[in-house]
Design an enzyme around this catalytic site. Structure first.
Site, short mmCIF file in Angstrom:
data_model
loop_
_atom_site.label_atom_id
_atom_site.label_comp_id
_atom_site.label_asym_id
_atom_site.label_seq_id
_atom_site.Cartn_x
_atom_site.Cartn_y
_atom_site.Cartn_z
N LYS A 1 41.77 43.76 30.89
CA LYS A 1 42.65 42.90 30.21
C LYS A 1 43.35 43.80 28.71
CE LYS A 1 41.09 38.65 31.90
NZ LYS A 1 39.69 38.41 32.47
N PHE B 1 31.57 35.13 36.34
CA PHE B 1 33.05 35.34 36.93
C PHE B 1 33.53 37.00 36.57
CE2 PHE B 1 37.49 36.04 36.44
CZ PHE B 1 37.95 35.42 37.58
N ASP C 1 30.10 43.75 32.33
CA ASP C 1 31.63 43.53 32.28
C ASP C 1 32.07 42.95 30.86
OD1 ASP C 1 34.01 42.50 32.85
OD2 ASP C 1 33.28 41.24 35.04
C1 PLP Z 1 39.23 38.53 33.92
C2 PLP Z 1 38.10 39.01 34.07
C3 PLP Z 1 37.75 39.80 35.45
C4 PLP Z 1 39.11 39.99 36.35
O1 PLP Z 1 40.11 40.64 35.89
P1 PLP Z 1 41.48 40.93 36.62
O2 PLP Z 1 42.20 41.67 35.90
O3 PLP Z 1 41.86 39.57 36.84
O4 PLP Z 1 41.42 41.32 38.02
C5 PLP Z 1 36.48 40.25 35.55
N1 PLP Z 1 35.59 40.15 34.68
C6 PLP Z 1 35.72 39.20 33.63
C7 PLP Z 1 34.58 39.07 32.65
C8 PLP Z 1 36.98 38.76 33.29
O5 PLP Z 1 37.18 37.93 32.24
#
Ligand code: PLP
Length: 404
Positions: free
Chosen positions: A256, A142, A227
């Site tokens: 986040k 994700f 990520d």
């Molecule tokens: C939440 C998340 C994203 C995307 O972030 P958004 O601010 O919702 O675009 C990307 N990678 C990971 C691992 C995430 O948990």
């Protein structure tokens, strides 16, 4: 649900695109680990807005920084300098040991920016023929919701009827270093991966996986892009989840909790010349690096370290995991996690995780199901031992019920 709650829910359903299926609670206030609904009921927040509110709801010091900055200057665009961007760069680089920073807004934008940058690096530094760059990603990843990103998702809901998609991505299983070794070609520019797969249900890699990944990437001159949008900034009990693996990424993505939940702030951090390939006019964002975002992020990073939240995440995460493991319930298939990124996976016969989340709501806990059978538990990093025990008591009662 009371009449007013039904009104809010119905109005959302009438006007809004139905791209979410929220639990039936309408929140109006938050403080620390707690949130309150419109009727005044209090809940322990065990989702923390998918880890964006790690510092706790409405942290007073982040709030003060935001209000103070909002009175002075909010947006200049990058056409001009502002007096918050340089200190933000300095502070985040010092904290994470990075050399270069690219500020963006959402997490998905940070991922997109990293993809653009590693491709450019591939053509201009590694010498990959133009248009041939390959990026390796993992199944069940994700990384966000933009078109570029959903094109390499393996989740049918995420992809179906949103194509055509961009080429240039190869998908391999998560946790399998041999698969990575076999997928790398001379045109591979990067391996993009989550240290722990969050949305997939808090999937931890096998021990030693990332050490092998690091070595393969180094040997083959492939950029390792971690990520850490969800795992980063203390969530797993260390500043970055890569520290559990004793490796360093070439490119790290944060989002986040970078704003403590006040404002969308994300960043691409790089330890080499990846971001150095970007020249004026080749990438940008109207809001990226704005003074309000920078002031908020600086405060969010400061409280994380000054208030010992990372150590607390390690300590309370261990306590929470132990407590979950002690729950004897036929419904539980597996309990797993690292720091305060936890999950309870239910047996298929136990019924949908959502039913358990709804039962938890009635006991004063907000948690979120993922993938039918998994309840994720990720409270703010400021949670205390008493609050962990309080949550465990309610989880034990709920998980010993059977909603199949
Ligand atoms: C939440 C998340 C994203 C995307 O972030 P958004 O601010 O919702 O675009 C990307 N990678 C990971 C691992 C995430 O948990």
């Amino acid at each position: 649900m009371s009449a007013s709650v039904i009104d809010f829910v119905a109005t959302e359903a009438r006007f809004g695109a139905h791209n979410y299926e929220p639990i039936g609670v309408v929140l109006s206030r938050g403080e620390g680990v707690w949130v309150w609904d419109t009727e005044g009921n209090r809940y322990l927040d065990c989702l923390s807005a998918y880890s964006a509110v790690s510092q706790g709801h409405c942290h007073p010091k982040i709030l003060a920084a935001m209000v103070e900055q909002a009175h002075r200057l909010t947006l200049t665009s990058r056409a001009f300098h502002n007096d918050q961007l340089a200190p933000f760069y300095e502070e985040i680089a010092a904290l994470t040991g990075s050399h270069k920073v690219l500020p963006m807004n959402s997490g998905a934008e940070a991922v997109e920016s990293a993809i653009k940058s590693v491709r450019k690096w591939g053509y201009e530094v590694k010498g990959v023929p133009d248009g041939q760059a390959e990026i390796i990603v993992c199944a069940n990843n994700f990384h966000g919701r933009t078109l570029g990103i959903v094109g390499f998702s393996t989740d049918p809901d995420t992809r179906t009827h949103f194509g055509p998609f961009a080429p240039g991505f190869r998908i391999i299983p998560f946790g399998d270093a041999t698969a990575l070794a076999e997928a790398i070609t001379p045109n591979t520019v990067a391996f993009l991966v989550e240290p722990i797969q969050g949305e997939a249900g808090v999937i931890l890699p096998p021990a030693g996986y990332f050490a092998e990944v690091r070595e393969l990437c180094t040997t083959n001159n492939v950029m390792l892009v971690l990520d850490e949008i969800q795992t980063g900034l203390g969530r797993t009990g260390k500043l970055l989840a890569e520290q559990h693996e004793e490796i360093e990424a070439d490119v790290t993505l944060l989002g986040k909790a970078l704003s403590g939940g006040f404002y969308p702030v994300s960043a691409v951090l790089s330890n080499n010349d990846v971001l150095g390939t970007l020249r004026p006019g080749q990438h940008g964002s109207t809001f990226g690096g704005n003074p309000l975002a920078c002031a908020v992020a600086r405060a969010a990073l400061r409280v994380l370290t000054e208030e010992g939240m990372i150590e607390n995440a390690a300590r309370q995460g261990a306590r929470f995991l132990e407590g979950l493991k002690d729950i004897r319930a036929n419904t539980i298939r597996e309990v797993r996690g690292r720091g305060l990124m936890l999950a309870v996976e239910l047996h298929p016969e136990a019924g949908r995780a959502r039913r358990y989340c709804e039962a938890l709501q009635s006991k004063g806990i907000l948690a979120k199901d993922t993938h039918e059978q998994t309840i994720r538990i990720a409270p703010p990093l400021v949670i205390t031992s008493d609050q962990v025990d309080w949550a465990l008591e309610r989880l034990a009662t709920t998980l010993t019920q059977d909603f199949s």
